[in-house]
Design a protein around this motif. Structure first.
Motif, mmCIF file in Angstrom:
data_model
loop_
_atom_site.group_PDB
_atom_site.id
_atom_site.type_symbol
_atom_site.label_atom_id
_atom_site.label_comp_id
_atom_site.label_asym_id
_atom_site.label_seq_id
_atom_site.Cartn_x
_atom_site.Cartn_y
_atom_site.Cartn_z
ATOM 1 N N VAL A 46 5.803 0.916 -5.175
ATOM 2 C CA VAL A 46 6.145 1.498 -3.871
ATOM 3 C C VAL A 46 4.873 1.906 -3.135
ATOM 4 O O VAL A 46 4.742 1.669 -1.923
ATOM 5 C CB VAL A 46 7.103 2.705 -4.039
ATOM 6 N N ALA A 47 3.922 2.487 -3.835
ATOM 7 C CA ALA A 47 2.659 2.885 -3.204
ATOM 8 C C ALA A 47 1.913 1.662 -2.682
ATOM 9 O O ALA A 47 1.371 1.686 -1.566
ATOM 10 C CB ALA A 47 1.791 3.662 -4.196
ATOM 11 N N GLN A 48 1.910 0.578 -3.451
ATOM 12 C CA GLN A 48 1.246 -0.651 -3.017
ATOM 13 C C GLN A 48 1.948 -1.233 -1.787
ATOM 14 O O GLN A 48 1.287 -1.663 -0.832
ATOM 15 C CB GLN A 48 1.243 -1.676 -4.148
ATOM 16 N N GLN A 49 3.267 -1.227 -1.786
ATOM 17 C CA GLN A 49 4.007 -1.741 -0.627
ATOM 18 C C GLN A 49 3.773 -0.876 0.603
ATOM 19 O O GLN A 49 3.681 -1.390 1.715
ATOM 20 C CB GLN A 49 5.496 -1.812 -0.945
ATOM 21 N N GLU A 50 3.655 0.424 0.409
ATOM 22 C CA GLU A 50 3.388 1.313 1.539
ATOM 23 C C GLU A 50 2.007 1.028 2.138
ATOM 24 O O GLU A 50 1.848 0.963 3.361
ATOM 25 C CB GLU A 50 3.478 2.774 1.101
ATOM 26 N N ARG A 51 1.012 0.825 1.258
ATOM 27 C CA ARG A 51 -0.329 0.483 1.756
ATOM 28 C C ARG A 51 -0.294 -0.836 2.518
ATOM 29 O O ARG A 51 -0.908 -0.971 3.579
ATOM 30 C CB ARG A 51 -1.331 0.415 0.601
ATOM 31 N N ARG A 52 0.415 -1.819 1.977
ATOM 32 C CA ARG A 52 0.504 -3.135 2.630
ATOM 33 C C ARG A 52 1.226 -3.024 3.964
ATOM 34 O O ARG A 52 0.819 -3.637 4.954
ATOM 35 C CB ARG A 52 1.234 -4.117 1.701
ATOM 36 N N LEU A 53 2.290 -2.242 4.015
ATOM 37 C CA LEU A 53 3.030 -2.043 5.262
ATOM 38 C C LEU A 53 2.149 -1.386 6.321
ATOM 39 O O LEU A 53 2.141 -1.811 7.479
ATOM 40 C CB LEU A 53 4.277 -1.196 5.017
ATOM 41 N N MET A 54 1.375 -0.393 5.923
ATOM 42 C CA MET A 54 0.477 0.261 6.874
ATOM 43 C C MET A 54 -0.569 -0.722 7.389
ATOM 44 O O MET A 54 -0.894 -0.731 8.580
ATOM 45 C CB MET A 54 -0.179 1.484 6.226
ATOM 46 N N GLN A 55 -1.085 -1.561 6.482
ATOM 47 C CA GLN A 55 -2.067 -2.572 6.885
ATOM 48 C C GLN A 55 -1.442 -3.557 7.875
ATOM 49 O O GLN A 55 -2.061 -3.905 8.893
ATOM 50 C CB GLN A 55 -2.568 -3.315 5.647
ATOM 51 N N LEU A 56 -0.231 -4.003 7.608
ATOM 52 C CA LEU A 56 0.439 -4.941 8.506
ATOM 53 C C LEU A 56 0.769 -4.299 9.850
ATOM 54 O O LEU A 56 0.699 -4.962 10.896
ATOM 55 C CB LEU A 56 1.708 -5.494 7.850
ATOM 56 N N SER A 60 -0.533 -5.656 13.343
ATOM 57 C CA SER A 60 0.409 -5.933 14.426
ATOM 58 C C SER A 60 0.002 -5.206 15.706
ATOM 59 O O SER A 60 0.034 -5.795 16.797
ATOM 60 C CB SER A 60 1.821 -5.517 14.019
ATOM 61 N N ASN A 61 -0.377 -3.947 15.574
ATOM 62 C CA ASN A 61 -0.814 -3.187 16.754
ATOM 63 C C ASN A 61 -2.067 -3.799 17.370
ATOM 64 O O ASN A 61 -2.183 -3.896 18.598
ATOM 65 C CB ASN A 61 -1.063 -1.724 16.383
ATOM 66 N N ALA A 62 -3.003 -4.226 16.523
ATOM 67 C CA ALA A 62 -4.229 -4.849 17.037
ATOM 68 C C ALA A 62 -3.902 -6.162 17.755
ATOM 69 O O ALA A 62 -4.465 -6.456 18.816
ATOM 70 C CB ALA A 62 -5.211 -5.096 15.897
ATOM 71 N N MET A 63 -2.988 -6.940 17.188
ATOM 72 C CA MET A 63 -2.616 -8.210 17.814
ATOM 73 C C MET A 63 -1.891 -7.971 19.142
ATOM 74 O O MET A 63 -2.109 -8.705 20.118
ATOM 75 C CB MET A 63 -1.746 -9.029 16.861
#
Length: 92
Positions: A46-56, A60-63
């Protein structure tokens, strides 16, 4: 000897529940250790998925920001041109 036999049986009866209790306790401890292991594994996932979600989300915001900048600069050069969301798919 009759008086010895019931006493011997009562000792055996107390040993069996004690052994049974020890086995049950060992089984519970084993199950608890197994569940703790899986809980730790799930927590890490769950912690890894949360980090990945934040990165995505950052990506997305940058794009989106970059797309808005490109539209603004493109709109300044050629006027009010329709964007890709205004285009109809080829099957229409």
């Amino acid at each position: 000897m009759n008086s010895d036999t019931p006493q011997h049986e009562s000792i055996t009866e107390t040993e069996n529940p004690s052994a049974d209790t020890a086995q049950r306790l060992e089984a519970l401890e084993s199950r608890l250790a197994y569940q703790e292991h899986w809980l730790d594994s799930l927590d890490a996932a769950v912690a890894q998925q949360e980090r990945r979600l934040m990165q995505l989300e950052r990506l997305s915001n940058a794009m989106q920001t970059r797309l808005q900048e490109l539209r603004a600069s493109h709109g300044d050069l050629q006027g009010d041109m329709p964007g890709p969301e205004d285009e109809l798919p080829p099957h229409y």
